[in-house]
Design an enzyme around this catalytic site. Structure first.
Site, PDB file in Angstrom:
ATOM      1  N   ARG A  38     -11.127 -18.627   6.070  1.00 26.89           N
ATOM      2  CA  ARG A  38     -10.121 -19.114   7.258  1.00 26.89           C
ATOM      3  C   ARG A  38     -10.762 -18.977   8.618  1.00 26.89           C
ATOM      4  NH1 ARG A  38      -5.375 -14.928   5.065  1.00 26.89           N
ATOM      5  NH2 ARG A  38      -4.758 -16.174   3.393  1.00 26.89           N
ATOM      6  N   ALA A  81       1.004  -1.066   0.008  1.00 26.38           N
ATOM      7  CA  ALA A  81      -0.084   0.063  -0.006  1.00 26.38           C
ATOM      8  C   ALA A  81       0.904   1.260  -0.050  1.00 26.38           C
ATOM      9  CB  ALA A  81      -0.922   0.002   1.117  1.00 26.38           C
TER      10      ALA A  81
END
Length: 648
Positions: free
Chosen positions: A341, A55
């Site tokens: 997950r 990012a």
């Protein structure tokens, strides 16, 4: 829940997304409605970017390419040491190269559902749209994605999806993507458009007249404390998983940048939303300092199982097929081993709690590639996962080609972070937050291969288009070095450093971190209860009091001192841990990675309470001793209908 732990504040809302047009047009419409900065004015403006992961690195490179003056700060020796480099399995994009039914809308739907309906529709749809551009950008940079026999980019599946949309470079996808961003970054450094500050840690945010105007940093080599000012500040500093001490994050990963910004007025959203990754190498000892991730991509071909009978300690090769429980395939036939997950992690915990776990302490399950090797051949398996198998063998001393891997869930990613609007601007004007440091895209659970997607989306495509609306009012007045806000922030940082060195107690920083981490793992980890969270909230203030009176920080402030660095980060983790537990206690429901034992279906699945908790919890900072302030952002679902998640 009784309100003694927090105060109710005013509601908060994102007003930047143009909700008067259909969701598929909102990103284009926002870009059109936003104000621009002409090239001549860009050269007069300075942007601080903290962090050089996917990012931060992508944002710094793109903003510098656009003509802004960029100052980049990171605490490692090289930008390439950012933790994004450790990501393994892949990056999602709705390219539909497999022609298996994928689309932007399906990626949008899977992400909202995967986050258990606790993310913003507008942000997630934008992410799905931009995903297709990210792959083209990275291919143009030379990222060596895996390719099929005919030369087209290959895809594989990840949890929470029934299509193949994950682009990958063996088990090194994060590394290859970061090198691409790093090349773009260094090009701007060479052009003189990025000013670099390595081995430098942000320790405070400078706020002038209500706007973010700079940062106070400490040189980690010399100890010098300085202030840097700019027109706008961007934080791309990652998540806070190391509050648990043991996590898959690098040891240097911390919360300090976003936490110090929080203490200056930036709301912190959904801190209890932390992700447990189901595919990690189990803990091997009491004094282990880090856990190792094994990519979720392994669940494409690896089959997860445990013995059917409790206490079965035979070697896995000696356990016949009919005495094995492939529990994910049994319970979730539609998704099998590729459930999200949070579900895979919780089911692994459940079978181990039943006494059917494997390995030392019974804290492990098998991830078995015998069937894949027989079906595909060893060479094909090596081509897809070879470096991951090698890593597992080096760490454990076991050969995963001849015996199943042993895996167990571990703390991995944080969905919470600083609150941002559609423009990625926090509640402090001029402070923008990108990647894992913000809360915006993943709700209560992140789907695998979506972290890299969000980081590059924010850095390359979103922030450069939204930051202009804020900067169009600039350049802003210069902030002199003797401005009261700068003096106060610098003195505060120096005073904290002196305080650490003056305590001269008897306990190490690491001992406090380890105790805090175990406490948060036990009571705010894979399963939370009101009783356990209250125990944690009773103990955390005691840890904080002892820390500030009995910690031992060796060395001095004017040399390289990792003990001093660690002390500042643990001080922040202690405060954050308390807010995490308050957030988890107030949210009397289960959703995604936040599983309250009191809120579950008869089948043991997460049970949401949409009538009372379909909101973002955005917390405002208050001084120690006063309860934090809760600001609720209502979540409205216009395009994805609220439903109980099912992967069966």
């Amino acid at each position: 829940m009784a309100l003694e732990l927090f105060l109710e504040g005013d509601p908060i809302a994102d007003t930047k997304a143009p909700t008067d047009v259909p969701i598929g047009e909102r990103w284009s419409e926002r870009k059109f409605r936003g104000k621009l900065v002409n090239p001549a004015n860009r050269r007069k403006m300075t942007i601080i970017v903290v962090g050089t992961g996917l990012a931060g690195g992508a944002a710094a490179a793109t903003l510098a390419e656009a003509g802004y003056k960029v100052k980049s700060f990171w605490f490692q020796d090289s930008p390439r040491r950012a933790h994004s480099i450790a990501a393994q399995g892949g990056i999602n994009a709705a390219k539909n190269y497999r022609n298996d039914g994928d689309s932007v809308h399906r990626l949008f739907y899977d992400t909202v559902k995967g986050g258990d309906f606790r993310s913003r529709e507008d942000n997630v749809h934008r992410l799905a749209e931009i995903s297709t551009q990210i792959i083209d950008q990275c291919v143009a940079q030379g990222v060596p994605f895996a390719r099929e026999y005919g030369g087209l980019l290959d895809n594989r599946s990840f949890g929470g999806a029934q299509v193949s949309r994950t682009f990958y470079a063996r088990g090194q996808t994060g590394q290859q993507l970061l090198i691409g961003a790093y090349q773009a970054f260094e090009r701007q450094v060479a052009a003189g458009n990025i000013e670099t500050h390595s081995r430098t840690e942000m320790l405070d945010l400078v706020v002038v007249d209500g706007k973010a105007r700079g940062i106070v940093v400490r040189d980690l080599v010399t100890g010098e404390v300085t202030t840097h000012v700019a027109d706008v500040v961007v934080l791309g500093t990652g998540g806070y998983s190391n509050v648990y001490y043991l996590s898959t994050n690098a040891k240097g990963s911390n919360t300090t940048a976003i936490w110090r910004a929080h203490k200056r007025g930036a709301y912190f959203a959904n801190p209890c939303y932390t992700q447990i990754h189901p595919t990690c190498i189990p803990v091997s000892g009491d004094y282990q300092s880090k856990l190792t991730l094994m990519s979720e991509s392994l669940r494409n071909d690896g089959r997860v199982w445990v013995p059917k009978e409790r206490g079965d300690s035979r070697p896995p090769q000696d356990i016949p097929e009919d005495e094995r429980d492939y529990y994910l395939e049994r319970k979730y036939p539609a998704f099998g081993n590729l459930v999200p997950r949070d579900i895979a992690s919780r089911q692994a915990k459940n079978v181990c709690d039943e006494g059917r776990g494997v390995g030392p302490g019974g804290l492990g399950v098998y991830l078995d590639f015998a069937e894949a090797i027989e079906r595909l051949g060893r060479k094909a398996v090596e081509a897809k996962y070879g470096n991951l198998f090698d890593m597992y063998a080096r760490i454990t001393g076991e050969d995963p080609y001849s015996a199943p891997m042993r895996i167990y869930p571990a703390v991995h990613y944080t969905m919470g972070g600083l609150w941002v609007d559609y423009d990625l601007q926090s509640t402090i004007p001029g402070l923008f937050v990108i990647g894992e440091a913000n809360f915006s895209d993943h709700g209560a659970n992140r789907l695998g291969a979506s972290a890299l997607m969000q980081g590059l989306s924010d850095g390359y495509f979103v922030l450069p288009n939204t930051i202009t609306d804020y900067l169009s009012a600039g350049p802003f007045e210069k902030v002199p070095a003797d401005h009261p806000a700068i003096v106060e922030a610098e003195e505060g940082v120096k005073a904290q450093v002196e305080k650490f060195l003056s305590i001269n107690g008897t306990r190490t920083v690491a001992s406090f971190h380890r105790e805090l981490g175990r406490l948060v793992w036990d009571y705010c980890g894979m399963e939370r209860t009101a009783e356990g969270l209250r125990k944690a909230l009773d103990r955390i203030p005691e840890i904080r009091k002892e820390f500030w009176t009995n910690v031992k920080v060796a060395g001095d402030a004017h040399t390289f001192n990792q003990n001093l660095e660690h002390a500042a980060r643990v001080a922040d983790f202690i405060e954050l841990a308390e807010l995490m537990c308050i957030d988890a206690l107030h949210r009397e429901e289960s959703c995604g990675g936040h599983f309250r034992a009191e809120s579950q279906t008869p089948e043991g699945e997460a049970l949401r309470n949409d009538e009372e908790f379909a909101y973002v919890a955005a917390w405002g900072w208050t001084p120690e001793g006063e309860p934090p302030v809760l600001h609720r952002e209502a979540l409205e679902y216009e395009y994805v209908h609220l439903a109980q998640r099912s992967y069966k």
